[in-house]
Scaffold this motif. Structure first.
Motif, mmCIF file in Angstrom:
data_model
loop_
_atom_site.group_PDB
_atom_site.id
_atom_site.type_symbol
_atom_site.label_atom_id
_atom_site.label_comp_id
_atom_site.label_asym_id
_atom_site.label_seq_id
_atom_site.Cartn_x
_atom_site.Cartn_y
_atom_site.Cartn_z
ATOM 1 N N MET A 1 0.833 -1.189 0.000
ATOM 2 C CA MET A 1 0.000 0.000 0.000
ATOM 3 C C MET A 1 0.876 1.250 0.000
ATOM 4 S SD MET A 1 -3.183 -0.145 2.615
ATOM 5 C CE MET A 1 -4.772 -0.498 1.998
ATOM 6 N N THR A 2 0.447 2.243 -0.723
ATOM 7 C CA THR A 2 1.146 3.521 -0.689
ATOM 8 C C THR A 2 0.790 4.253 0.593
ATOM 9 O OG1 THR A 2 -0.626 4.759 -1.750
ATOM 10 C CG2 THR A 2 0.976 3.666 -3.212
ATOM 11 N N ASP A 3 1.541 5.291 0.906
ATOM 12 C CA ASP A 3 1.223 6.088 2.091
ATOM 13 C C ASP A 3 -0.180 6.672 2.004
ATOM 14 O OD1 ASP A 3 3.689 5.540 3.173
ATOM 15 O OD2 ASP A 3 4.581 7.463 2.587
ATOM 16 N N THR A 4 -0.549 7.140 0.830
ATOM 17 C CA THR A 4 -1.890 7.714 0.655
ATOM 18 C C THR A 4 -2.960 6.653 0.844
ATOM 19 O OG1 THR A 4 -1.016 9.392 -0.852
ATOM 20 C CG2 THR A 4 -3.391 8.984 -0.928
ATOM 21 N N ALA A 5 -2.765 5.486 0.248
ATOM 22 C CA ALA A 5 -3.745 4.405 0.390
ATOM 23 C C ALA A 5 -3.871 3.982 1.849
ATOM 24 C CB ALA A 5 -3.352 3.220 -0.484
ATOM 25 N N ALA A 9 -7.207 4.272 4.083
ATOM 26 C CA ALA A 9 -7.760 3.081 4.734
ATOM 27 C C ALA A 9 -7.893 3.299 6.236
ATOM 28 C CB ALA A 9 -6.886 1.870 4.437
ATOM 29 N N ALA A 10 -6.893 3.925 6.844
ATOM 30 C CA ALA A 10 -6.942 4.200 8.293
ATOM 31 C C ALA A 10 -8.082 5.151 8.624
ATOM 32 C CB ALA A 10 -5.602 4.772 8.758
ATOM 33 N N TYR A 41 -12.097 8.376 -4.357
ATOM 34 C CA TYR A 41 -12.590 7.473 -5.394
ATOM 35 C C TYR A 41 -11.468 6.906 -6.263
ATOM 36 C CZ TYR A 41 -17.534 7.997 -4.468
ATOM 37 O OH TYR A 41 -18.770 7.930 -3.890
ATOM 38 N N LYS A 42 -10.350 7.610 -6.351
ATOM 39 C CA LYS A 42 -9.211 7.077 -7.093
ATOM 40 C C LYS A 42 -8.687 5.803 -6.419
ATOM 41 C CE LYS A 42 -4.441 8.085 -8.353
ATOM 42 N NZ LYS A 42 -3.337 9.033 -8.235
ATOM 43 N N TYR A 43 -8.620 5.833 -5.081
ATOM 44 C CA TYR A 43 -8.081 4.693 -4.335
ATOM 45 C C TYR A 43 -9.141 3.671 -3.964
ATOM 46 C CZ TYR A 43 -3.569 6.952 -3.997
ATOM 47 O OH TYR A 43 -2.359 7.510 -4.300
#
Length: 169
Positions: A1-5, A9-10, A41-43
């Motif tokens: 997972m990327t930092d943004t993802a 999620a968190a 919505y991108k992730y």
């Protein structure tokens, strides 16, 4: 997972903890994730994907909370796991298991059902291995489910009962 993802999620996990699965609208989830609607919505292109991302994140956090740095010899490991589950229930899930709540909100969603099964199965298998109770995964799963499902009603008494029952494994 990327930092943004991971951050999304968190945030989604905490939004679902705070609001449940039926109540929060997309704006509430976006605010919880701390990103724009476009990035959300991108992730996570759908509400189902948002729930899955939140639960996948929770699964990893739970495994880390329960299994990190356990005692090396098997005997005290099961007791330590029960204590850690009780701590998790106190701090992270006083109203019960978020995975069960997600399935209860969308029982027809087979991805959620499979994620619930995988989460519970992974926990039971890891616990059996670290406690030297291989081939007792079903017993361990039953013990842990009893603890987590009765927690909202019994609190600490559920953990004390789990400790007593664990002595018979």
């Amino acid at each position: 997972m990327t930092d943004t993802a991971t951050r999304i999620a968190a945030g989604l996990e905490q939004a679902f903890v705070a609001h449940g699965f039926a109540e929060p609208n997309v704006e509430t989830l976006r605010d919880g994730a701390g990103v724009s609607l476009r990035t959300l919505y991108k992730y996570t292109p759908s509400r189902d994907e948002m729930v899955i991302a939140a639960l996948e994140h929770r699964h990893l956090r739970y495994l880390d909370h329960v299994f990190a740095d356990l005692p090396d010899d098997g005997s005290p490991a099961l007791g330590a796991i029960i204590d850690r589950i009780a701590n998790w229930m106190t701090t992270e899930a006083p109203h019960g298991c978020l995975f069960h709540a997600a399935v209860a909100a969308a029982p027809q969603n087979m991805r959620l059902v499979e994620l619930l099964k995988r989460h519970k199965g992974d926990v039971a298998i890891k616990a059996a291995v670290v406690s030297g109770l291989q081939n007792r995964e079903a017993d361990i799963a039953f013990l842990f489910e009893g603890l987590t499902q009765s927690w909202p009603l019994l609190g600490g008494a559920a953990a004390r009962s789990a400790h007593r029952l664990a002595q018979h494994l």
